[in-house]
Write a protein that holds these residues in place. Sequence first.
Motif, short mmCIF file in Angstrom:
data_model
loop_
_atom_site.label_atom_id
_atom_site.label_comp_id
_atom_site.label_asym_id
_atom_site.label_seq_id
_atom_site.Cartn_x
_atom_site.Cartn_y
_atom_site.Cartn_z
N SER A 145 0.78 -39.26 30.96
CA SER A 145 0.42 -37.89 31.35
C SER A 145 1.48 -37.44 32.34
N LEU A 146 1.97 -36.24 32.13
CA LEU A 146 3.06 -35.76 32.97
C LEU A 146 2.55 -34.67 33.91
N PRO A 147 2.98 -34.72 35.16
CA PRO A 147 2.42 -33.79 36.15
C PRO A 147 3.00 -32.39 36.05
N HIS A 148 2.33 -31.47 36.70
CA HIS A 148 2.84 -30.11 36.81
C HIS A 148 4.13 -30.15 37.64
N MET A 149 5.12 -29.40 37.19
CA MET A 149 6.40 -29.35 37.92
C MET A 149 6.75 -27.91 38.17
N LYS A 150 6.94 -27.55 39.43
CA LYS A 150 7.28 -26.15 39.73
C LYS A 150 8.60 -25.78 39.09
N LYS A 151 9.58 -26.71 39.22
CA LYS A 151 10.89 -26.46 38.64
C LYS A 151 11.24 -27.67 37.78
N PHE A 152 11.69 -27.43 36.57
CA PHE A 152 11.97 -28.55 35.66
C PHE A 152 13.17 -29.34 36.15
N ASP A 153 12.92 -30.62 36.37
CA ASP A 153 13.99 -31.52 36.79
C ASP A 153 14.08 -32.62 35.73
N LEU A 154 15.08 -32.52 34.87
CA LEU A 154 15.17 -33.42 33.71
C LEU A 154 15.16 -34.88 34.10
N SER A 155 15.93 -35.19 35.13
CA SER A 155 16.06 -36.58 35.51
C SER A 155 14.73 -37.14 36.04
N LYS A 156 14.04 -36.32 36.85
CA LYS A 156 12.74 -36.74 37.39
C LYS A 156 11.72 -36.87 36.25
N TYR A 157 11.75 -35.92 35.36
CA TYR A 157 10.81 -35.91 34.22
C TYR A 157 11.01 -37.15 33.36
N SER A 158 12.27 -37.48 33.10
CA SER A 158 12.53 -38.65 32.25
C SER A 158 12.20 -39.94 33.00
N ASP A 159 12.40 -39.96 34.33
CA ASP A 159 11.98 -41.15 35.12
C ASP A 159 10.48 -41.36 34.99
N LEU A 160 9.73 -40.25 35.06
CA LEU A 160 8.27 -40.35 34.97
C LEU A 160 7.86 -40.89 33.60
N ILE A 161 8.53 -40.43 32.54
CA ILE A 161 8.23 -40.92 31.19
C ILE A 161 8.53 -42.42 31.13
N GLN A 162 9.69 -42.78 31.65
CA GLN A 162 10.12 -44.19 31.57
C GLN A 162 9.23 -45.14 32.36
N GLU A 163 8.70 -44.63 33.48
CA GLU A 163 7.79 -45.45 34.30
C GLU A 163 6.56 -45.86 33.50
N LYS A 164 6.09 -44.93 32.65
CA LYS A 164 4.80 -45.16 32.00
C LYS A 164 4.90 -45.60 30.54
N VAL A 165 6.02 -45.29 29.89
CA VAL A 165 6.11 -45.56 28.45
C VAL A 165 7.19 -46.60 28.19
N ASP A 166 6.87 -47.58 27.36
CA ASP A 166 7.89 -48.51 26.92
C ASP A 166 8.69 -47.81 25.81
N ILE A 167 9.80 -47.21 26.22
CA ILE A 167 10.56 -46.35 25.31
C ILE A 167 11.00 -47.09 24.05
N SER A 168 11.24 -48.39 24.20
CA SER A 168 11.73 -49.15 23.04
C SER A 168 10.69 -49.18 21.90
N THR A 169 9.41 -48.96 22.24
CA THR A 169 8.38 -48.98 21.19
C THR A 169 8.39 -47.67 20.37
N LEU A 170 9.14 -46.68 20.86
CA LEU A 170 9.15 -45.39 20.15
C LEU A 170 10.23 -45.36 19.08
N VAL A 171 11.13 -46.32 19.14
CA VAL A 171 12.22 -46.32 18.17
C VAL A 171 11.99 -47.50 17.21
N SER A 172 12.02 -47.22 15.94
CA SER A 172 11.81 -48.33 14.98
C SER A 172 12.53 -48.00 13.69
#
Length: 228
Positions: A201-228
């Motif tokens: 689940s991704l939080p509300h962001m006043k201003k889109f910060d790509l790097s922060k957004y992708s860090d949040l995704i990476q913290e919670k999702v095992d990205i390697s499971t999305l590629v097959s």
Amino acid sequence: MKPLFITATDTDIGKTYVCAGLAHSLKKLDIDVGIMKPFACGIKQKTGFSSNDLTILANAAMVDDDETIINPFFFPVPASPYTAAKNLGVKIDIAHVMECFRKLDKIHDIILVEGIGGIMTPILKDYAIIDLIKDLDANTIIVTSSKIGTVNHTVLTSNICKNMNIPIKGLIINNFDSTGYPIPELERDLSALTDLPVLCSLPHMKKFDLSKYSDLIQEKVDISTLVS
Ligand SMILES: Nc1ncnc2c1ncn2[C@@H]1O[C@H](COP(=O)(O)OP(=O)(O)O)[C@@H](O)[C@H]1O
Ligand SMILES: [Mg+2]
């Protein structure tokens, strides 16, 4: 690698942000990511790509592929591709979209494809986004919001995907308006009702910060499971 198709329960839910965040995360794993938005509709930007979505996606994936390939169909009308094409008298050619996809697929490891609207957004009379997902043989992520009403939209989307045997990697809740369901409650109920994992689940962001957004995704999702 199979393409990853980012769809959502509706328009303006966060497909572009999530797709950009995922592209950025995949790049950090040294995966060569290509992006594609086959259909974009809306106000034409004055400079750069016609659609702002393409600007965000191309920037996140750091690609310089030609606009005619990553966005073969742009309609300067805020409507579904079906309606926009009818209004403008343009013929949509799915074979051309597939040809563009194959070109990108040859030069990148994985293609992230952003849909338009939701899965039943019509392209042709008997051809909607869900048919495109099928033709691309893509894995799918469903982006949903926390707005009241999202449970209905998410169950509908999930059921149609399952009926069409579309492989779904999971749900991502994008809390873009922060006035809806409490997130833990929504995570609990959406996963129980759909039998799909809530990837994050991704939080509300006043201003889109790509790097922060992708860090949040990476913290919670095992990205390697999305590629097959
Ligand atoms: N996590 C977020 N926090 C705050 N605003 C967001 C967030 N995600 C999206 N938005 C807002 O919602 C709008 C729609 O998001 P976008 O990713 O463009 O949706 P879609 O691609 O599904 O149409 C964005 O322009 C942005 O203003
Ligand atoms: Mg978008």
